[in-house]
Design an enzyme around this catalytic site. Structure first.
Site, short mmCIF file in Angstrom:
data_model
loop_
_atom_site.label_atom_id
_atom_site.label_comp_id
_atom_site.label_asym_id
_atom_site.label_seq_id
_atom_site.Cartn_x
_atom_site.Cartn_y
_atom_site.Cartn_z
N GLU B 67 -88.26 34.30 -46.40
CA GLU B 67 -89.06 33.62 -47.42
C GLU B 67 -88.29 32.50 -48.12
O GLU B 67 -88.88 31.50 -48.53
CB GLU B 67 -89.58 34.63 -48.46
CG GLU B 67 -90.68 35.54 -47.96
CD GLU B 67 -90.15 36.78 -47.24
OE1 GLU B 67 -88.91 36.89 -47.07
OE2 GLU B 67 -90.96 37.65 -46.85
N PHE B 129 -95.74 50.62 -54.34
CA PHE B 129 -94.93 50.16 -53.22
C PHE B 129 -94.94 48.63 -53.15
O PHE B 129 -95.99 48.01 -53.21
CB PHE B 129 -95.48 50.75 -51.91
CG PHE B 129 -94.74 50.26 -50.70
CD1 PHE B 129 -93.40 50.57 -50.51
CD2 PHE B 129 -95.37 49.46 -49.76
CE1 PHE B 129 -92.71 50.10 -49.41
CE2 PHE B 129 -94.68 48.97 -48.65
CZ PHE B 129 -93.35 49.30 -48.47
N GLN B 130 -93.78 48.07 -53.03
CA GLN B 130 -93.58 46.61 -52.99
C GLN B 130 -94.19 45.90 -54.20
O GLN B 130 -94.70 44.78 -54.09
CB GLN B 130 -94.13 46.02 -51.68
CG GLN B 130 -93.32 46.46 -50.46
CD GLN B 130 -93.58 45.65 -49.22
OE1 GLN B 130 -94.69 45.19 -49.00
NE2 GLN B 130 -92.56 45.49 -48.39
N LYS B 179 -104.04 42.19 -54.16
CA LYS B 179 -104.72 42.41 -52.88
C LYS B 179 -106.24 42.57 -53.05
O LYS B 179 -107.01 42.07 -52.24
CB LYS B 179 -104.14 43.65 -52.20
CG LYS B 179 -104.47 43.74 -50.72
CD LYS B 179 -103.63 44.81 -50.03
CE LYS B 179 -103.86 44.76 -48.52
NZ LYS B 179 -103.05 45.76 -47.81
N MET B 489 -65.61 23.44 -50.18
CA MET B 489 -65.49 22.91 -51.53
C MET B 489 -64.69 23.86 -52.42
O MET B 489 -63.90 23.44 -53.26
CB MET B 489 -66.89 22.65 -52.12
CG MET B 489 -66.85 21.85 -53.41
SD MET B 489 -66.02 20.26 -53.22
CE MET B 489 -67.39 19.19 -52.78
#
Lengths: 191, 584
Positions: B67, B129-130, B179, B489
């Protein structure tokens, strides 16, 4: 380079030769009109945390129009930091208007309740103090009284000083709420 | 509830609204906003939206490897096209994986709209969940965010999200869609847009425009400092006119690369920590600094106390909160850079251009005194050589993406940028790993334009999984890994400021990147000999598909000039052991 001593900038980004005004830390009162929606308080509070601004107090409630809420925020800072606070508040999408009431003529109030320890001997004296502050005794027990006091911050703190000798068991304060004086509404004043 | 007021009359005139699922209303809204490409990854809570996309042939959905990559690709899409980039993710980990990309877009003012799935409304707050409070988590790193709690709010919220994201100062916006909201039916249609607390100001105040023109007319040593805002506002033409007509030299910030052609004599290149010595001298000595779409970031200003200490500052920005945030603006102008600079140009037509001959003469001296150069010793492959050659072999409109680190600074220094929207990199947040996904987003946004990526070994490895996206989408780009087997760096700072104590910056066990590329189905090259630079670059640029060059460079090469952190811009060092410019 240029004539005389070399110019520098102050850590605030202002050139040293320009007059730095309002650099002292002081208290500012902001009246913030916001949309009355879930999450707005956390957007505003989160902004203060993220940008490391100090909130002294924050009071919020619905306005005469239920679609809006008004927050009165007392913030510690100097002209530059408070200017940033105002600009950053204005960037929060549900914030409609930010008014700075610091230099304007406004009425300021807060409500506090003090649970003060007492016994039969001191109870009368506490009630006398309350009377002289136009404060109300809202609950009375044998060992404690609860006094409600309304006024500007100075008055509330003066009351607190007076009853401290008896023993303050518990305190709760609402934080300051402010409105512009006169005909103009708060949102028409300020800057 | 919703800020958008419903205009019933108008909707009645339209066709009778059809009932469709919330997810369909969402995709319909995206099309109304002109979305043609999206980047994302599916998952439980976002499945209803993907189910709608399954039948859709108008929007090209690009499945990414992670993502974070989806968010970076969306960022690049915005940088290339000026239109909002769109990314999708599911709830919980899918949503939190977007956060780095959202923070990156927030810092660099890129318009992206992130659509995240959320657990069903009745489960919100139950640690389902999630479940992640995406609105809360994304709040500090977005311009705004929405949790859509009712399917009837979908059309208006989509409209508002795109409007807020890509007007005023662009920024990331999150649309969190539970959802059940996606699955439930709605017949709501979008109504007239009305965002009460949001009204960006585009026109500069006429009095301030006049004051700015006066200051320019009176200046002896004026300097334009152009940033990413000038590019986003499409103000490059106006900046060029202001500079050319008035003989004003131009320096840019990192994100301002391309705002002014670097082959113009008035160009001083980039200023700041790894800016040119002459740009840093110029900003220190100028008497008028014209900041256009810049935010005076600490990497650009160096120590505030010695930044442009003699200068009157004109600051043009669309975001009022940037004015006098870091550097006090003597002439603040809030507005769109294109209009404001255009207005200043109009105003200057009736005035005399400042006499800057002496100033430009001085700058020529500094260009000679502090040249951009590197030493080619022996058989070592020098990063500057690779990048210069890449520049020679590519056209002016080539889009250059980078990761973050030494390679990024070399890419900024040694590739000449002539046109706006050709430099795409992570500036404010400094997000290692942004290079490959940004390259993918850029190529999909501009399929007919050459896209190259100058990446670092550490950066590349952070998002290497996106090679699978590039191969699947058959994207034609060339990615050069400037590989020194170090977090370069960090190594440079350790060498210069921490007694060569290389704590956790060595990466001796990196994979062979050319073979990694081949394993993904891309084409790989390993470049170690300076003699082969031309040949390898030619082959890679010629190859039709993702080309990955593992360019193994001299690990001791550092980025110079450098203004050590906490020093003034005039205290830059030209190389190890050299002194600041004040002394030389």
């Amino acid at each position: 380079m240029s004539k005389g001593a070399p110019t520098r900038r102050l850590p605030t980004g202002v050139r040293e030769d320009a007059v730095a005004r309002g650099a002292d830390e002081t208290e500012y009162t902001l009246s913030v009109l916001v949309e009355n929606k879930p999450g707005v308080l956390s957007r505003v509070a989160g902004l203060f945390t993220r940008r490391d601004f100090n909130i002294d107090s924050l009071a919020v409630g619905e306005t005469e129009n239920p679609e809006y809420s008004r927050m009165t925020i007392v913030v510690e800072g100097n002209d530059k930091t408070v200017e940033q606070v105002k600009k950053q508040l204005n960037k929060v999408i549900p914030v409609i208007k930010v008014s700075d009431l610091t230099d304007d003529d406004s009425v300021d109030r807060e409500l506090a309740m003090y649970k003060v320890a007492c016994d039969p001997e001191t109870r009368g004296e506490i009630m006398q103090i309350a009377n002289s502050f136009r404060a109300n005794v809202v609950d009375m027990g044998s060992n404690a009284v609860v006094v409600e006091v309304t006024g500007d911050t100075e008055k509330v703190e003066a009351f607190e000083d007076m009853v401290r000798q008896f023993g303050i068991k518990e305190t709760v304060r609402t934080g300051r709420i402010s409105l512009a004086r006169g005909e103009k509404t708060t949102d028409e004043t300020g800057n | 509830m919703s800020k958008t007021t419903r205009d019933t009359e108008e909707t009645e005139e339209e066709e009778a609204p059809t009932t469709r699922r919330g997810a369909e209303a969402l995709v319909e809204g995206l099309k109304q906003e002109g979305v043609d490409t999206m980047f994302g990854i599916t998952g439980g809570a976002i499945m209803p939206v993907y189910d709608v996309l399954y039948d859709d042939d108008e929007i090209n959905h690009v499945m990414m490897g992670h993502e974070q990559g989806a968010a970076h690709a969306a960022e690049a899409y915005h940088s290339v096209t000026g239109r909002p980039g769109v990314c999708l993710a599911t709830s919980g980990p899918g949503a939190t994986n977007l956060i780095t990309g959202l923070a990156d877009a927030d810092m660099d003012s890129r318009s992206i709209v992130a659509i995240t799935g959320q657990v069903p409304t009745e489960m919100i707050g139950n640690d389902a969940f999630q479940e992640t409070d995406m609105r809360g988590v994304s709040m500090p790193v977005t311009k705004h965010n929405y949790l859509i709690k009712d399917e009837d709010e979908v059309p208006d919220t989509v409209q508002e999200a795109f409007y807020v994201s890509n007007t005023g100062r662009p920024g990331p916006v999150v649309l969190d869609v539970p959802k059940d909201v996606s699955k439930n039916d709605t017949d709501a249609v979008r109504s007239e847009l009305n965002v009460e607390g949001y009204s960006p100001n585009y026109e500069g105040h006429p009095r301030q425009i006049k004051r700015a023109a006066e200051a320019i007319e009176e200046a002896d040593k004026p300097l334009i400092f152009a940033g990413g805002g000038a590019i986003m506002a499409d103000a490059a033409d106006e900046v060029r006119e202001l500079a050319n007509e008035n003989g004003i030299p131009v320096t840019t910030s990192l994100q301002g690369l391309g705002a002014f052609p670097e082959d113009n004599d008035l160009s001083l290149g980039m200023l700041g920590m790894h800016g040119t010595g002459y740009a840093n001298r110029a900003v220190t000595d100028c008497d008028l600094l014209i900041g256009i779409g810049v935010r005076f970031d600490d990497r650009a200003t160096g120590k505030i106390e010695s930044f442009a200490p003699h200068a009157k500052v004109i600051h043009i920005d669309i975001d009022p909160a940037e004015i006098s945030k870091n550097i006090h603006a003597d002439i603040p102008i809030v507005g769109d850079a294109k209009r404001v600079v255009g207005d200043i140009n109009d105003e200057m037509e009736e005035r005399d251009a400042p006499d800057t001959a002496d100033w430009l003469e001085k700058l020529s001296e500094w260009k000679e005194k502090y040249p951009m150069e590197y030493e080619q010793e022996g058989d070592d492959l020098k990063p500057q050589r690779v990048i210069e050659t890449l520049d020679d072999k590519t056209t002016d409109d080539t889009i250059v993406c980078t990761g973050v680190g030494q390679h990024q600074m070399w890419a900024a220094q040694w590739y000449e940028y002539q046109e706006p929207r050709t430099w795409i990199s992570s500036g404010g947040l400094g997000t290692m790993g942004c290079g490959l996904p940004m390259t993918i987003g850029a190529k999909l946004a501009a399929p007919d334009t050459e896209v190259v990526c100058i990446d670092g070994d550490g950066s590349f490895l952070m998002t290497v999984q996106e090679l699978t996206t590039a191969v699947r989408e058959e994207l034609d780009f060339t990615l050069v890994i400037i590989n020194n087997y170090y977090m370069g760096m960090v190594r440079q700072w350790q060498e210069l400021f921490q007694d060569e104590r290389y704590a956790e910056s060595e990466l001796p066990h990196l994979p062979e990147f050319d073979k990694i590329a081949e394993a993904f189905g891309a084409k790989g090259w390993r470049l170690t000999d300076p003699e082969n630079v031309d040949e390898v670059l030619d082959e890679a640029l010629e190859y039709d598909g993702p080309s990955v060059i593992d360019a193994v460079i001299d690990p001791n090469e550092n980025v110079f000039p450098m203004v050590p952190a906490g020093s003034g811009n005039d205290e830059f060092i030209m190389g190890k052991g050299t002194q600041g410019s004040r002394i030389s």
